[in-house]
Design a protein around this motif. Structure first.
Motif: not given
Length: 108
Positions: A5-7, A10-12, A26-31
């Motif tokens: 759901e997070i991905n 982020l894609k939107e 298991e990650i934390s991510q940001a663009i």
């Protein structure tokens, strides 16, 4: 919220940034908004809480209550500092990607 759901969200928001196929579970991510480095990922299973990423790039990384790193503001430091922070991680838990999902660090 699941990682899928997070991905999707982020894609939107960042349709020009591809999703890497090799993301840890298991990650934390940001663009990041621009530059060569577009996606910053912390492998939370690989993180041992050394805090070296936080010492080098405190605007980008912070530690949570479990003493694991997470991404707070991907645009708060320059790219050279972000690369140094990733390189400082003793377990290589910080992964950097370009807009085409090509891994910049650690090299494959």
């Amino acid at each position: 919220m699941t990682q899928e759901e997070i991905n999707k969200k982020l894609k939107e928001v960042f349709p020009d940034v591809a999703i890497p196929e090799d993301l840890p579970e298991e990650i934390s991510q940001a663009i990041r908004k621009g530059g060569k480095i577009r996606r910053i990922v912390v492998d939370r299973q690989g993180c041992i809480g050394a805090q070296s990423c936080v010492v080098i790039a405190p605007g980008v990384f912070q530690m949570d209550e479990d003493n694991l790193a997470y991404v707070v503001n991907p645009d708060s430091e320059d790219e050279d500092t972000i690369v140094l922070a990733a390189q400082s991680c003793p377990t290589l838990a910080v992964h950097l990607y370009d807009s085409d999902a090509g891994k910049i660090f650690p090299e494959q």
